[in-house]
Write a protein that holds these residues in place. Structure first.
Motif, PDB file in Angstrom:
ATOM      1  N   ARG A  74       0.803  -1.196   0.096  1.00 18.48           N
ATOM      2  CA  ARG A  74       0.003   0.131  -0.163  1.00 18.48           C
ATOM      3  C   ARG A  74       0.828   1.075  -0.098  1.00 18.48           C
ATOM      4  NH1 ARG A  74      -2.778   3.989  -0.508  1.00 18.48           N
ATOM      5  NH2 ARG A  74      -4.643   4.566   0.808  1.00 18.48           N
ATOM      6  N   ALA A  75       0.672   2.192  -0.912  1.00 17.75           N
ATOM      7  CA  ALA A  75       1.600   3.432  -0.932  1.00 17.75           C
ATOM      8  C   ALA A  75       1.083   4.096   0.566  1.00 17.75           C
ATOM      9  CB  ALA A  75       0.929   4.282  -2.332  1.00 17.75           C
ATOM     10  N   GLU A  76       2.169   4.420   0.922  1.00 14.81           N
ATOM     11  CA  GLU A  76       2.121   5.169   2.270  1.00 14.81           C
ATOM     12  C   GLU A  76       1.829   6.680   1.925  1.00 14.81           C
ATOM     13  OE1 GLU A  76       6.767   6.375   3.627  1.00 14.81           O
ATOM     14  OE2 GLU A  76       6.155   4.327   3.903  1.00 14.81           O
ATOM     15  N   ASN A  77       2.220   7.264   0.663  1.00 15.17           N
ATOM     16  CA  ASN A  77       2.067   8.562   0.295  1.00 15.17           C
ATOM     17  C   ASN A  77       0.436   9.182   0.362  1.00 15.17           C
ATOM     18  OD1 ASN A  77       3.907   6.879  -1.561  1.00 15.17           O
ATOM     19  ND2 ASN A  77       5.009   8.521  -0.601  1.00 15.17           N
ATOM     20  N   THR A  78       0.128  10.332   0.575  1.00 19.38           N
ATOM     21  CA  THR A  78      -1.320  10.760   0.525  1.00 19.38           C
ATOM     22  C   THR A  78      -1.779  10.737  -0.807  1.00 19.38           C
ATOM     23  OG1 THR A  78      -0.625  12.444   2.015  1.00 19.38           O
ATOM     24  CG2 THR A  78      -2.491  12.813   0.982  1.00 19.38           C
ATOM     25  N   PHE A  79      -0.955  10.838  -1.848  1.00 20.27           N
ATOM     26  CA  PHE A  79      -1.565  10.473  -3.083  1.00 20.27           C
ATOM     27  C   PHE A  79      -0.256  10.083  -4.040  1.00 20.27           C
ATOM     28  CE2 PHE A  79      -1.330  15.168  -2.791  1.00 20.27           C
ATOM     29  CZ  PHE A  79      -0.292  15.352  -3.779  1.00 20.27           C
ATOM     30  N   VAL A  80      -0.382   9.266  -5.186  1.00 22.95           N
ATOM     31  CA  VAL A  80       0.684   8.950  -6.080  1.00 22.95           C
ATOM     32  C   VAL A  80       0.051   9.241  -7.459  1.00 22.95           C
ATOM     33  CG1 VAL A  80       1.917   7.447  -4.498  1.00 22.95           C
ATOM     34  CG2 VAL A  80      -0.082   6.471  -5.868  1.00 22.95           C
ATOM     35  N   SER A  81       0.916   8.931  -8.336  1.00 23.07           N
ATOM     36  CA  SER A  81       0.591   9.148  -9.878  1.00 23.07           C
ATOM     37  C   SER A  81       0.339   7.572 -10.271  1.00 23.07           C
ATOM     38  CB  SER A  81       1.635   9.919 -10.674  1.00 23.07           C
ATOM     39  OG  SER A  81       2.946   9.223 -10.582  1.00 23.07           O
ATOM     40  N   THR A  82      -0.424   7.543 -11.410  1.00 24.05           N
ATOM     41  CA  THR A  82      -0.431   6.112 -12.330  1.00 24.05           C
ATOM     42  C   THR A  82       0.911   5.510 -12.506  1.00 24.05           C
ATOM     43  OG1 THR A  82      -2.779   6.429 -13.144  1.00 24.05           O
ATOM     44  CG2 THR A  82      -1.146   5.195 -14.187  1.00 24.05           C
ATOM     45  N   PRO A  83       1.829   6.362 -13.068  1.00 22.06           N
ATOM     46  CA  PRO A  83       3.381   5.705 -13.397  1.00 22.06           C
ATOM     47  C   PRO A  83       3.931   5.298 -12.060  1.00 22.06           C
ATOM     48  CG  PRO A  83       2.854   7.929 -14.584  1.00 22.06           C
ATOM     49  CD  PRO A  83       1.596   7.775 -13.522  1.00 22.06           C
ATOM     50  N   MET A  84       3.678   5.906 -10.866  1.00 20.61           N
ATOM     51  CA  MET A  84       4.293   5.418  -9.698  1.00 20.61           C
ATOM     52  C   MET A  84       3.853   4.037  -9.208  1.00 20.61           C
ATOM     53  SD  MET A  84       4.440   8.716  -7.124  1.00 20.61           S
ATOM     54  CE  MET A  84       4.520  10.324  -7.789  1.00 20.61           C
ATOM     55  N   ILE A  85       2.470   3.912  -9.536  1.00 26.31           N
ATOM     56  CA  ILE A  85       1.765   2.462  -9.269  1.00 26.31           C
ATOM     57  C   ILE A  85       2.496   1.572 -10.251  1.00 26.31           C
ATOM     58  CG2 ILE A  85      -0.305   1.119  -9.365  1.00 26.31           C
ATOM     59  CD1 ILE A  85      -0.167   2.719  -6.967  1.00 26.31           C
ATOM     60  N   SER A  86       2.729   1.872 -11.313  1.00 24.69           N
ATOM     61  CA  SER A  86       3.269   0.725 -12.507  1.00 24.69           C
ATOM     62  C   SER A  86       4.779   0.460 -11.925  1.00 24.69           C
ATOM     63  CB  SER A  86       3.055   1.504 -13.812  1.00 24.69           C
ATOM     64  OG  SER A  86       1.753   1.719 -14.113  1.00 24.69           O
ATOM     65  N   LEU A  87       5.519   1.584 -11.748  1.00 23.12           N
ATOM     66  CA  LEU A  87       6.922   1.542 -11.421  1.00 23.12           C
ATOM     67  C   LEU A  87       6.907   0.627 -10.012  1.00 23.12           C
ATOM     68  CD1 LEU A  87       9.630   2.025 -11.883  1.00 23.12           C
ATOM     69  CD2 LEU A  87       9.350   3.931 -10.381  1.00 23.12           C
ATOM     70  N   GLY A  88       6.078   0.853  -9.031  1.00 27.57           N
ATOM     71  CA  GLY A  88       5.977   0.154  -7.721  1.00 27.57           C
ATOM     72  C   GLY A  88       5.697  -1.344  -8.247  1.00 27.57           C
ATOM     73  N   THR A  89       4.831  -1.479  -9.068  1.00 31.48           N
ATOM     74  CA  THR A  89       4.378  -3.008  -9.301  1.00 31.48           C
ATOM     75  C   THR A  89       5.705  -3.741  -9.984  1.00 31.48           C
ATOM     76  OG1 THR A  89       2.133  -2.235  -9.847  1.00 31.48           O
ATOM     77  CG2 THR A  89       2.735  -4.313 -10.817  1.00 31.48           C
ATOM     78  N   VAL A  90       6.479  -3.239 -10.750  1.00 31.40           N
ATOM     79  CA  VAL A  90       7.786  -3.954 -11.343  1.00 31.40           C
ATOM     80  C   VAL A  90       8.679  -4.050 -10.181  1.00 31.40           C
ATOM     81  CG1 VAL A  90       9.524  -3.608 -12.970  1.00 31.40           C
ATOM     82  CG2 VAL A  90       7.306  -3.089 -13.575  1.00 31.40           C
ATOM     83  N   ARG A  91       8.948  -2.792  -9.384  1.00 29.98           N
ATOM     84  CA  ARG A  91       9.962  -2.912  -8.347  1.00 29.98           C
ATOM     85  C   ARG A  91       9.467  -3.834  -7.269  1.00 29.98           C
ATOM     86  NH1 ARG A  91      13.617   1.501  -8.928  1.00 29.98           N
ATOM     87  NH2 ARG A  91      14.174   1.403 -11.019  1.00 29.98           N
ATOM     88  N   GLN A  92       8.191  -4.079  -7.028  1.00 33.07           N
ATOM     89  CA  GLN A  92       8.001  -4.964  -5.759  1.00 33.07           C
ATOM     90  C   GLN A  92       7.595  -6.326  -6.344  1.00 33.07           C
ATOM     91  OE1 GLN A  92       8.461  -2.043  -3.188  1.00 33.07           O
ATOM     92  NE2 GLN A  92       7.711  -4.307  -2.652  1.00 33.07           N
ATOM     93  N   ASN A  93       7.772  -6.844  -7.951  1.00 32.09           N
ATOM     94  CA  ASN A  93       7.608  -8.105  -8.344  1.00 32.09           C
ATOM     95  C   ASN A  93       6.086  -8.391  -7.929  1.00 32.09           C
ATOM     96  OD1 ASN A  93      10.119  -8.526  -9.523  1.00 32.09           O
ATOM     97  ND2 ASN A  93      10.931  -8.996  -7.426  1.00 32.09           N
ATOM     98  N   ALA A  94       5.436  -7.465  -7.946  1.00 37.02           N
ATOM     99  CA  ALA A  94       3.802  -7.749  -7.725  1.00 37.02           C
ATOM    100  C   ALA A  94       2.976  -8.159  -8.955  1.00 37.02           C
ATOM    101  CB  ALA A  94       3.175  -6.459  -7.187  1.00 37.02           C
ATOM    102  N   SER A  95       1.931  -9.036  -8.892  1.00 36.40           N
ATOM    103  CA  SER A  95       1.254  -9.714  -9.708  1.00 36.40           C
ATOM    104  C   SER A  95       0.351  -8.439 -10.349  1.00 36.40           C
ATOM    105  CB  SER A  95       0.091 -10.616  -9.058  1.00 36.40           C
ATOM    106  OG  SER A  95       0.844 -11.476  -8.378  1.00 36.40           O
TER     107      SER A  95
END
Length: 470
Positions: A74-95
């Motif tokens: 879960r993003a701890e930030n108040t808000f994030v961008s769509t590219p941050m979610i996409s980058l996070g998905t790759v970096r966390q090896n998430a499904s």
């Protein structure tokens, strides 16, 4: 219960009308089922943009996924961008990645986007699988977020810092900061504001505070929505070298040159190809959608690059980036969504803007000069567009006419050939064209034209409109 339908880029609905906690639970539950069916140890990255009640809907999504045994970052930030979610998905090896956003829609809307494990839009096939499993009603016993954290099912991650580190490792930021050029940024109250304020605290900033109502305006980076920003640049009398704009979830881009002229995505795509090939020495495939300028093909021919034209929609570009097996360089669409090699297969307004700023900083050239370099190769051009509001009956008749070849000319513009990959594109003797494409959801015809100047483009649009509405 309403039938929930995903559009071309997620599910969007009006907050407190159809976009409710109950309906978000239904979609999150279907997402959980899909994840469990397709991944051995499923996990997801979850966050929200600055829209109203975003954290509430992101927390509900997190709790539903965790209740089904899915690990959530879960993003701890108040808000994030769509590219941050996409980058996070790759970096966390998430499904998968899930962001609560309605992108550039008006402020009354919120939405739910699903990103695939590769950090780009989920495929239409996967979206269909989620959609088909949305229950009509839902009864879930959910624990608190803190309880799921204690259970190890929810882990908080700083996606903003992750993104900033990625930017710092990928760009010559000192070259941009020390270029002697003044820069400006308009966040449109969207999700790019914190990152840009941290990266460039000294530059001119507009609409970079948290305002979930977006001052009543849709955060879409098109010229008519950006008059205040345009005025700021014009009043600087050339001091501001370039203005960057991103939309609500910061995946789309708009640009302004030093004279306060809007620079559209057609020109941005050409600048990227020019910079990446000529200055950075990169090679790879170029992907552009059917509504993009024909000059992309001309520039690719000049440089010996392959340009593949796709249907309209970033998902088609993402599919080629991920699955073609060929080295990739640049891909984008007319509406401001652009991706490049060296990043995720995702639209990213900030990332694309920084490439242009780096191009200007490294060469010492103005945006106008760089665009002139493009014109010297491909010729001057402008692409303009009308949205014609027509009856559904007339819309269908015009489409039938396009299919049957009924149109031989639009006023004095004689048609020499046509293409119908996604809509109908009619070419004229001088290489100018007009394209007619029906909206899939409204009684609207989108009509685009490319010609050597805006004036010429509008003349073609007016002639076409006269024939269509006859």
């Amino acid at each position: 219960m309403i039938k929930i339908k995903f559009g071309t880029d997620g599910w969007r609905a009006i907050i407190a009308d159809d976009f409710t906690v109950e309906n978000v639970k239904r979609v999150a539950y279907a997402t959980a089922l899909w994840l469990k069916q397709n991944f051995e140890n499923p996990s997801a990255v979850v966050g929200n943009d600055p829209r109203f009640a975003g954290p509430l809907f992101a927390d509900v999504t997190t709790r539903v996924l965790a209740s089904e045994g899915i690990k959530v970052y879960r993003a701890e930030n108040t808000f994030v961008s769509t590219p941050m979610i996409s980058l996070g998905t790759v970096r966390q090896n998430a499904s998968a990645g899930i962001i609560i956003t309605a992108s550039h829609n008006p402020p009354a809307y919120n939405g739910y986007k699903i990103k695939a494990s590769y950090g780009g839009p989920a495929t239409p096939d996967d979206i269909e699988k989620v959609e088909s499993q949305i229950p009509d009603t839902i009864e879930l016993s959910l624990k608190s977020l803190d309880d799921y954290k204690k259970d190890g099912l929810v882990e908080m991650v700083d996606l903003e810092q992750m993104y900033i580190t990625h930017v710092e490792n990928s760009f010559d930021l000192e070259a941009i900061r020390n270029s002697g050029k003044e820069w400006a940024y308009d966040a449109m109250y969207g999700a790019g504001q914190n990152v840009m304020q941290r990266l460039f605290p000294e530059i001119t900033m507009l609409h970079c505070d948290h305002n979930p109502g977006f001052e009543g305006q849709a955060p879409e980076p098109i010229q008519r929505n950006l008059q205040q920003f345009e005025d700021v640049i014009k009043m600087s009398e050339g001091e501001i070298a370039c203005g960057l704009v991103t939309d609500g979830d910061a995946d789309r881009i708009g640009l302004y040159d030093q004279n306060g002229n809007f620079v559209d995505s057609h020109h941005i795509l050409l600048l990227l190809i020019h910079y990446m090939y000529k200055v950075k020495g990169q090679r790879g495939e170029v992907y552009s959608t059917f509504s993009c300028t024909s000059k992309i093909q001309k520039l690719c021919d000049h440089y010996g690059l392959n340009n593949t034209v796709t249907k309209i929609g970033f998902k088609y570009i993402c599919d080629l980036i991920v699955n073609s097996g060929k080295p990739f360089m640049v891909g984008g669409e007319e509406s401001g969504g652009i991706a490049v090699d060296g990043h995720i297969p995702e639209r990213d307004g900030i990332w694309i803007g920084l490439i242009i700023w780096e191009f200007m900083a490294k060469t010492g050239r103005s945006l106008t000069d760089l665009i002139q370099e493009i014109y010297d190769i491909v010729g001057k051009f402008a692409v303009e567009r009308y949205d014609l509001h027509v009856t559904e009956e007339l819309k269908q008749q015009i489409i039938r006419n396009c299919k049957s070849g009924a149109y031989k000319a639009f006023g004095s513009y004689n048609i020499t050939r046509s293409e119908d990959l996604d809509g109908f594109k009619f070419f004229f003797e001088d290489g100018s064209w007009v394209m007619i494409r029906p909206s899939g959801t409204e009684p609207v015809l989108r009509v685009y034209s490319e010609a050597p100047s805006s004036e010429d483009s509008f003349k073609i649009l007016d002639a076409t409109k006269a024939v269509l509405l006859g």
